[in-house]
Design an enzyme around this catalytic site. Structure first.
Site: not given
Length: 390
Positions: A86, A281, A283
């Protein structure tokens, strides 16, 4: 305007239900201000088209996420970066944004129809998941070996910034001045003269100038420059003294956002409204994609996000890095002016300071772009309060 009306406006613009907080305050997204509501002459608050424009801008930013199914990284067996990549993806997003501004301008928005801009496709190609793409996760891992970056490992913002610096410099040395894939100098702004630890980071104008001169192979005194500022603003959470200045950085025209997020889960913070930050994001897990730089009809949907997310600014990890892009010397001078004024107004808790040279005992206090004067640092050393080792 009451909350129910604002919620309905958000959902009509986005096309889905949202958990984004209800607010009519201005939104700052990477240096651009969006007025959500305006006051008409009768003093009634009326809705503007600001939220729709903000949504279009947000969804035009390049998204990098976990990928699976790519060729294994180096000699490892890792063909996915799920659960460990990440920070790399967040930093890829920040650098991709710098390239997007450099080549297409801050006002660029993703077109609704193909064929796409060649520059846009070439940028996506550079971040493909293979060694053939210069800024792939494969090449980042290789460049970051000296900073303990390895497949399956997790590193912090400081090591990530230094990894990018290494990758870019090695690429320039290998390919020579004819290589245009990274058309800017890079400068990691850090602490003391050794650059590794202690105190508020110091942006040294002479260092920035030298980086630009070296980048141009001694052909020009200045070049576009990417500034990366790794910070640690507390122990378990960000010291509240730094929150107002963090918010202010999103108003800089040179803003590239922040590598941050919750502890152990890096995201790319790109905007702010009140006490909350908007983020992309990394993820979500998607299949690996490698876009040819000549494929102007490519499916690029996996590189963008229409889901607007936000978190409280006070909840982000205190270990973070701020990015800025300066197109030319005038833009850099404007940045130094803004940064110096922000430091002067920080009540003894600057994010970083600006100085002319490493050997100058005085920090810059700038009152207008291109005009610098010197003033003594705080004698009691309060500017370094609550700083941790990088």
């Amino acid at each position: 305007m009451h909350g129910g009306s604002m919620r309905r406006i958000q959902e009509r613009v986005l096309g889905y239900r949202t958990n984004v907080s209800i607010s009519v305050s201005d939104i700052w997204l990477l240096g651009v201000c969006y007025k959500i509501c305006l006051e008409d002459p009768s003093q009634e608050v009326v809705c503007s088209n600001g939220y729709a424009a903000f949504s279009e801008d947000f969804s035009s930013r390049i998204l990098m996420t976990y990928r699976k199914g790519f060729v294994s990284i180096g000699d490892s067996k890792y063909s996915s970066d799920v659960n460990w990549g990440c920070m790399l993806r967040s930093c890829q997003m920040l650098v991709a944004q710098a390239l997007l501004i450099h080549r297409l301008g801050r006002s660029w928005r993703k077109p609704l129809n193909q064929p796409f801009d060649k520059d846009y496709i070439e940028i996506l190609h550079m971040f493909g998941d293979s060694e053939d793409s210069p800024f792939s996760i494969h090449n980042l891992v290789k460049a970051g070996e000296s900073y303990a970056l390895a497949p399956g490992s997790w590193v912090g913002p400081y090591a990530m910034c230094r990894t990018w610096e290494t990758l870019v410099r090695c690429k320039i040395e290998k390919e020579g001045p004819q290589d245009k894939s990274f058309p800017m100098a890079i400068y990691v702004v850090s602490g003391d003269e050794d650059g590794e630890r202690g105190g508020a980071p110091v942006l040294c104008i002479e260092d920035a100038s030298r980086n630009c001169f070296e980048f141009s192979r001694n052909q020009a005194e200045w070049s576009p420059i990417l500034l990366l500022v790794p910070l640690v603003l507390g122990l378990d959470k960000v010291n509240p003294r730094y929150l107002p200045t963090l918010v202010a950085t999103f108003t800089f025209p040179q803003s590239l956002g922040i590598l941050g997020g919750r502890p152990g889960a890096s995201t790319y913070l790109i905007g702010v409204q009140d006490d909350k930050v908007f983020y992309l994001d990394p993820h979500d897990v998607q299949q690996a994609v490698n876009i040819s730089k000549d494929d102007l009809e490519a499916d690029t949907s996996s590189y963008h996000c229409n889901v607007i997310r936000q978190i409280p600014l006070e909840s982000i990890d205190p270990s973070l890095a701020i990015g800025f892009y300066c197109r030319d010397k005038d833009d850099f001078d404007d940045f130094c002016s803004r940064a110096s004024e922000l430091a002067a107004e920080s009540n003894g808790a600057p994010l970083f300071t600006v100085t002319q040279s490493r050997h100058s005992p005085k920090s810059i206090r700038s009152h207008e772009a291109g005009s610098f004067s010197a003033a003594d640092d705080d004698a009691d050393g309060s500017t370094q309060d609550d700083w941790q080792l990088l």
